[in-house]
Write a protein that holds these residues in place. Structure first.
Motif, short mmCIF file in Angstrom:
data_model
loop_
_atom_site.label_atom_id
_atom_site.label_comp_id
_atom_site.label_asym_id
_atom_site.label_seq_id
_atom_site.Cartn_x
_atom_site.Cartn_y
_atom_site.Cartn_z
N ALA A 306 -25.13 18.94 -9.05
CA ALA A 306 -23.94 19.68 -9.47
C ALA A 306 -22.67 18.85 -9.29
N GLY A 307 -22.63 18.09 -8.21
CA GLY A 307 -21.46 17.25 -7.95
C GLY A 307 -21.53 15.91 -8.64
N GLU A 308 -22.68 15.61 -9.26
CA GLU A 308 -22.90 14.33 -9.97
C GLU A 308 -22.62 13.15 -9.05
N LYS A 309 -23.28 13.13 -7.87
CA LYS A 309 -23.09 12.03 -6.96
C LYS A 309 -24.36 11.75 -6.17
N ILE A 310 -24.51 10.48 -5.80
CA ILE A 310 -25.63 10.02 -4.99
C ILE A 310 -25.08 9.10 -3.90
N GLY A 311 -25.84 8.96 -2.81
CA GLY A 311 -25.38 8.10 -1.73
C GLY A 311 -26.37 8.10 -0.59
N VAL A 312 -25.96 7.53 0.54
CA VAL A 312 -26.82 7.45 1.71
C VAL A 312 -26.02 7.79 2.96
N GLY A 313 -26.73 8.21 3.99
CA GLY A 313 -26.20 8.32 5.35
C GLY A 313 -27.04 7.44 6.24
N ARG A 314 -26.51 7.10 7.44
CA ARG A 314 -27.26 6.17 8.29
C ARG A 314 -26.96 6.36 9.77
N SER A 315 -27.90 5.88 10.57
CA SER A 315 -27.70 5.82 12.01
C SER A 315 -28.30 4.52 12.51
N PRO A 326 -19.73 6.66 1.53
CA PRO A 326 -19.13 7.19 0.30
C PRO A 326 -20.15 7.30 -0.83
N SER A 327 -20.07 8.35 -1.60
CA SER A 327 -20.99 8.57 -2.72
C SER A 327 -20.50 7.86 -3.97
N ILE A 328 -21.43 7.64 -4.90
CA ILE A 328 -21.09 7.12 -6.22
C ILE A 328 -21.63 8.09 -7.26
N THR A 329 -21.27 7.91 -8.51
CA THR A 329 -21.70 8.81 -9.57
C THR A 329 -23.21 8.67 -9.82
N GLY A 360 -24.54 -2.13 3.84
CA GLY A 360 -25.12 -0.95 4.47
C GLY A 360 -24.85 0.36 3.79
N GLY A 361 -24.53 0.33 2.50
CA GLY A 361 -24.31 1.57 1.74
C GLY A 361 -22.87 1.98 1.60
N LYS A 362 -21.93 1.18 2.12
CA LYS A 362 -20.51 1.52 1.97
C LYS A 362 -20.08 1.38 0.51
N THR A 363 -20.54 0.32 -0.14
CA THR A 363 -20.24 0.10 -1.56
C THR A 363 -21.51 -0.29 -2.29
N TRP A 364 -21.55 0.02 -3.59
CA TRP A 364 -22.73 -0.25 -4.41
C TRP A 364 -22.31 -1.00 -5.67
N THR A 365 -23.15 -1.94 -6.10
CA THR A 365 -22.94 -2.69 -7.34
C THR A 365 -24.03 -2.34 -8.33
#
Length: 372
Positions: A306-315, A326-329, A360-365
Motif C-alpha cells: 500500500a505504501g509502495e516501499k521496501i527496505g530492511v531492519g537490522r541488529s 530508510p525504505s525505497i520504492t 548495511g541497507g542505509k542506501t540502495w543502488t
C-alpha cells in the motif's frame, strides 16, 4: 546467510559470456532483456524475480519465472544462465558450479527438485515422490535437508534418497543446522505458537519458547551458530501484517522480543510483552520479509504494498537494539546479505528490480530493472 535458506560459499561464479547490461539500460533495451531473460515469461505475462542468492558480495544468481541470471561484478554486467519453462522458487548453490533448485512447471503445481553441476546451464530433475518440498538447504555435495509445509527430510546422497525426520505435531516451519540440531515452529490451536528444539536428530524435542497469539498464520526460523531468530505472524488485513520477532543468543534457551508490530488491519502482534521496537522495516503496517544473517548481524526484509516501499531492519548485537533503515520504492522483497555492509535485495513483485547496498541497507543502488 540467507538468508535462512542458503549456505554461503566462498568461491566465485564462472561467467564466460560477455553481456553488458547496465542498470540504466536494462529496462529500456528490449532486445537485451530478451537475450537475458528469454522471449516469454513462464506462467505470467511479466517476468518476476523469485529468489536471490549471492556466494560473495559481487557474485551471485537471481532467478524467476522462466530464467536464471548471474553476475560476477556487483551487478554491473549480467549473464543469462537459463531460459525456459521452469518457474524457480528457490536457489541453493553450495559453490560456483554445484547447486539445487526448487521450481514449478505450472503456476499452481508442486515444486520439482533440480540439480546442476555446471552452474545452472544444465538442469537435472530428481524424483521426490509425494514430498512436496517448499524449501531445501544443502550443507555439502551430499548432505542436505528438505522441508515441506509440515515435514522435514534429510538426504545423504545429493537428494536421490530422503529420510523423514520426526518433528512435533503441527510443525509449520523447521530449520536444522546439522544432522543433530534443529528447531521447529509449532502452531497450537487456541493458544498460539511454540518453538521446539532437538539435539538428537529429532528423536526428542522440547519446548523452548511459548507465545500466545490471537491469530496464527505461520512464520520463519533462522539460525547461525548460537543465534536463533523466530518470526511469528499475527493477523493480516487492510494490506497490513502484525508480527513479532524474537531473538535467542544461547541456542534457544532464553529469548528477547525484538519487534512487536501491532496493526489496525492485522490486530495484535503475537506475545503479551512489548518489543524493543514497535514497528519493523517498511512501516507503518509493513509486511515482514525473509531473515538474512551474515557474520552475526541479522537483517529482516520488509515491504508495504500500500505504501509502495521496501527496505530492511537490522541488529548487530543480538536484538538488544534494532534499527529500521530508510525504505525505497517497491512492492515486495527478498534479501540476501553477505556481511555487515554488502547486501542484495530483489523486488519480487511485477516491477522486477535488483538493488545493491554497500552500507548495511542505509542506501540502495539499482542494478537491474526488467519491466520498465
Amino acid at each position: 546467510m540467507r538468508k535462512s535458506k542458503f549456505t554461503k560459499g566462498i568461491t566465485t561464479l564462472a561467467i564466460t559470456a560477455a553481456m553488458t547490461m547496465s542498470a540504466a539500460s536494462a529496462g529500456a533495451a528490449s532486445s537485451s532483456t530478451s537475450d537475458l531473460l528469454g522471449s516469454k515469461p513462464a506462467g505470467s505475462d511479466k517476468f518476476q524475480f523469485s529468489d536471490i542468492q549471492f556466494l560473495t558480495g559481487n557474485t551471485g544468481r537471481v532467478a524467476g519465472n522462466g530464467f536464471m541470471i548471474g553476475t560476477s561484478d556487483f551487478g554491473n554486467d549480467w549473464q543469462s544462465i537459463y531460459t525456459g519453462t521452469w518457474q524457480f522458487t528457490q536457489l541453493d548453490f553450495i559453490n560456483n558450479t554445484t547447486g539445487w533448485m526448487l521450481a514449478k512447471s505450472a503456476v499452481n503445481g508442486p515444486n520439482a527438485l533440480l540439480y546442476t553441476k555446471d552452474g545452472g546451464t544444465t538442469l537435472t530433475k530428481i524424483k521426490t515422490g509425494s514430498m512436496n518440498l517448499e524449501r531445501i538447504s544443502f550443507k555439502n555435495e551430499n548432505f542436505g535437508f528438505g522441508y515441506s509445509r509440515a515435514f522435514t527430510y534429510k538426504t545423504a546422497d545429493g537428494g536421490q534418497h530422503w529420510t523423514k525426520i520426526k518433528t512435533p505435531a503441527n510443525t509449520r516451519y523447521a530449520d536444522f543446522t546439522d544432522e543433530q540440531n534443529g528447531y521447529a515452529l509449532v502452531v497450537v490451536p487456541g493458544y498460539g505458537y511454540k518453538i521446539h528444539k532437538t539435539t538428537d536428530g529429532g528423536k526428542n524435542w522440547r519446548s523452548v519458547l511459548s507465545v500466545p497469539s490471537e491469530s496464527i498464520s505461520g512464520g520463519e526460523i533462522a539460525v547461525e551458530r548460537n543465534q536463533v531468530w523466530a518470526r511469528l505472524n499475527g493477523g493480516a488485513g487492510m494490506s497490513q501484517q502484525s508480527y513479532a520477532l524474537y531473538s535467542s543468543q544461547n541456542d534457544g534457551e532464553s529469548w528477547t522480543k525484538v519487534i512487536s508490530q501491532n496493526t489496525a488491519g492485522g490486530g495484535k502482534a503475537p506475545g503479551n510483552s512489548a518489543g524493543i521496537v514497535n514497528e519493523g522495516p517498511a512501516s507503518p503496517g509493513g509486511h515482514p520479509g525473509n531473515i538474512s544473517i551474515a557474520q552475526g548481524i541479522v537483517y529482516l526484509g520488509g515491504f508495504s504494498p500500500a505504501g509502495e516501499k521496501i527496505g530492511v531492519g537490522r541488529s548487530a548485537n543480538g536484538g538488544k537494539t534494532w534499527t529500521n533503515m530508510p525504505s525505497i520504492t517497491g512492492f515486495e522483497n527478498d534479501i540476501d546479505f553477505i556481511n555487515g555492509k554488502i547486501g542484495w535485495m530483489a523486488d519480487t513483485s511485477s516491477e522486477g528490480a535488483i538493488y545493491l547496498t554497500k552500507d548495511g541497507g542505509k542506501t540502495w543502488t539499482s542494478k537491474l530493472k526488467i519491466n520498465k
